[in-house]
Design an enzyme around this catalytic site. Structure first.
Site, PDB file in Angstrom:
ATOM      1  N   HIS A   1      -1.686 -29.975  -2.830  1.00  0.00           N
ATOM      2  CA  HIS A   1      -1.093 -28.320  -2.730  1.00  0.00           C
ATOM      3  C   HIS A   1      -0.281 -27.712  -1.619  1.00  0.00           C
ATOM      4  O   HIS A   1      -1.232 -27.001  -1.536  1.00  0.00           O
ATOM      5  CB  HIS A   1      -2.670 -27.524  -3.470  1.00  0.00           C
ATOM      6  CG  HIS A   1      -1.958 -26.416  -4.455  1.00  0.00           C
ATOM      7  ND1 HIS A   1      -2.138 -26.404  -5.224  1.00  0.00           N
ATOM      8  CD2 HIS A   1      -2.279 -25.209  -3.424  1.00  0.00           C
ATOM      9  CE1 HIS A   1      -2.260 -25.406  -5.540  1.00  0.00           C
ATOM     10  NE2 HIS A   1      -1.665 -24.102  -4.687  1.00  0.00           N
TER      11      HIS A   1
ATOM     12  N   ARG B   1       7.834 -25.072  -2.038  1.00  0.00           N
ATOM     13  CA  ARG B   1       8.405 -24.378  -0.882  1.00  0.00           C
ATOM     14  C   ARG B   1       9.874 -24.641  -0.394  1.00  0.00           C
ATOM     15  O   ARG B   1      10.155 -22.997   0.072  1.00  0.00           O
ATOM     16  CB  ARG B   1       7.646 -24.593   1.041  1.00  0.00           C
ATOM     17  CG  ARG B   1       6.358 -23.822   0.069  1.00  0.00           C
ATOM     18  CD  ARG B   1       6.130 -24.517   1.698  1.00  0.00           C
ATOM     19  NE  ARG B   1       4.223 -24.212   2.157  1.00  0.00           N
ATOM     20  CZ  ARG B   1       3.733 -24.995   2.216  1.00  0.00           C
ATOM     21  NH1 ARG B   1       3.576 -25.784   1.635  1.00  0.00           N
ATOM     22  NH2 ARG B   1       2.072 -24.614   2.291  1.00  0.00           N
TER      23      ARG B   1
END
Length: 502
Positions: free
Chosen positions: A376, A446
């Site tokens: 994660h 991200r």
């Protein structure tokens, strides 16, 4: 543009033709940036440096973005939202471990390799070596399609947009903008259960978008990521909606059944599902959840006796929804059978959040079609192993189990259990390293969110296009013309002694 001339193996289910080899290649975006500077005196709207990207997002999201002349409203400062995407669990040691694991491998480029012959541009099924074809790399990959399952999933590149929730917190363009940006590049968009756009809104955005440089080809089908509700009737409703939106791949996130200790968010008191009521759109739009919420008691609206709804009781609705999807306890492996029944045999199920090879074997044993080796992005367990460090062990365990079963049953040609990778990807060479170590594709999160926070949909598209261009150009520079050329032989462990092959 050429089409793939390979024929399905005996155990593969027939499928639609693979997407064409991208022409012009993704690497052309590199030259587009230079052309734009020369012709229009414009620089990239978002930095191309993967290590400056986070800092640029921090600065932009820390201050107000003024309204524009085209009618876009001003965007207020978003420092807590930046912290939510950039931060990790605890001291951030797992985030650092992800990068160390990637940086511990080095590519070994090969020179003057003509590479494998690709389908000749513009002539289906004809092999050729003309200059145009020679300039292309075949980045296509095929996932799934094993015996007893649905058809394979063919991708234009080994890159999938990772599921990321609460995108409205980063920029008003939110998921619908990022989904459209990914679709233009031929990259599947993963719909998060924690989205701030509904499944139906995202589907509508994809329906209105075609793939660039592919003669108006439809955008790739979305993937759906499940934060697994406690209530199976709510789960069934979510999965029905995802299938209606065209999703065939289900990403089941198993490492986020509860929220980790995240100092950045704790210090800001920022949990968007509750503090700003963001990231709840899919639940609040779900008919089964709404029905159960209405039955739970009276709402807080003006009228007496009104049923509870997200509109008249947003906090109660948010508490009810988050208690479903973050129940603070994990599911047993046997419950994958529930998902298989709800999702169907014609869809693929990936278990996301696998780090240990034994867990990959358990996922396979219980009927999943694959796993995503992931921690994660370092957001859940501090002090955990870097994700790439475990990838070779997971691959070895699964492939050994497949080979053993093939020997025992005297079967051949079965499509391998699918193994994907995420956590820490920042560059094209990062993607190549993961593929060399056995991943069949990667998920990226991200960097694209930083692009979104800086410049909305166009910033997200620029970041993803740059990553694909970096992948494509690096493949060219290391002497690999297709994904099939990659393998451990293209890598060297940092610090390992050189061994010449005599």
């Amino acid at each position: 543009m050429g089409q793939d001339s390979r024929k399905p193996g005996g155990n593969e289910t027939p499928s639609s033709p693979q997407p064409p080899i991208r022409d012009p290649p993704y690497a052309e975006y590199l030259y587009d940036i230079y052309r734009t500077r020369v012709m229009a005196d414009q620089l990239p709207i978002v930095t191309t440096d993967p290590y400056l990207l986070e800092e640029q997002a921090r600065k932009v999201m820390a201050k107000e973005v003024a309204a524009t002349g085209d009618g876009r409203d001003a965007i207020p400062p978003r420092p807590a939202a930046f912290g939510y995407i950039a931060g990790g669990a605890g001291a951030g040691t797992t985030m650092a471990a992800n990068r160390r694991a990637l940086d511990s491998w080095a590519l070994v480029p090969r020179m003057m390799r003509t590479g494998r012959r690709l389908p000749k541009t513009g002539t289906e099924g004809t092999e050729g070596t003309d200059a145009a074809t020679a300039a292309l790399r075949d980045l296509r990959v095929r996932l799934f399609g094993g015996p007893g399952r649905g058809p394979p999933v063919d991708l234009s590149s080994p890159v999938v947009m990772a599921p990321v929730g609460v995108q409205c917190a980063y920029h008003p363009d939110r998921e619908v903008g990022v989904a459209a940006a990914c679709a233009e590049l031929g990259v599947p968009f993963s719909i998060s259960t924690a989205s701030s756009s509904s499944i139906e809104e995202i589907k509508a955005s994809l329906d209105g978008t075609s793939v660039e440089d592919s003669a108006g080809s439809p955008s790739p089908a979305p993937w759906y990521q499940l934060y697994w509700p406690q209530d199976d009737t709510i789960t069934a409703s979510l999965l029905q909606r995802a299938r209606a939106a065209g999703a065939r791949v289900l990403l089941v996130t198993v490492d986020t059944f509860t929220i980790a200790w995240r100092p950045t968010d704790l210090d800001a008191g920022y949990l968007p599902f509750l503090t700003t009521n963001e990231g709840n759109a899919i639940g609040f739009n779900d008919p089964v959840f709404r029905k159960k919420l209405a039955e739970s008691g009276e709402g807080e609206g003006e009228g007496e006796g009104e049923p509870t709804t997200p509109e008249n009781s947003p906090l109660a609705a948010a508490l009810g929804w988050t208690s479903e999807v973050f129940p603070r306890r994990g599911r047993p492996w046997s419950d994958i059978a529930i998902l298989r029944k709800l999702w169907g045999d014609d869809g693929a199920i990936l278990i996301k959040g696998i780090q240990h090879p034994d867990d990959a074997l358990l996922a396979r044993q219980h009927g999943a079609d694959g796993v995503v080796v992931s921690n994660h992005g370092g957001r859940q367990v501090d002090g955990a192993v870097g994700s790439l460090e475990m990838l070779p062990e997971v691959v070895a365990a699964v492939r050994e189990a497949e080979a053993r079963e093939a020997r025992e049953t005297e079967s051949i040609g079965a499509q391998p259990f699918t193994i994907l990778f995420d956590s820490g990807i920042r560059t094209g060479s990062d993607i190549i390293k993961a593929l060399c170590l056995g991943a069949q594709a990667v998920l990226v999160g991200r960097p694209v969110m930083y692009g979104l926070g800086i410049a909305g949909r166009e910033g997200a598209k620029h970041t993803m296009a740059g990553l694909l261009a970096d992948l494509d150009q690096t493949m060219n520079l290391i002497g690999c013309s297709s994904i099939a050329d990659l393998g451990p032989h293209m890598l060297r462990k940092s610090g390992a002694p050189f061994k010449a092959a005599l």
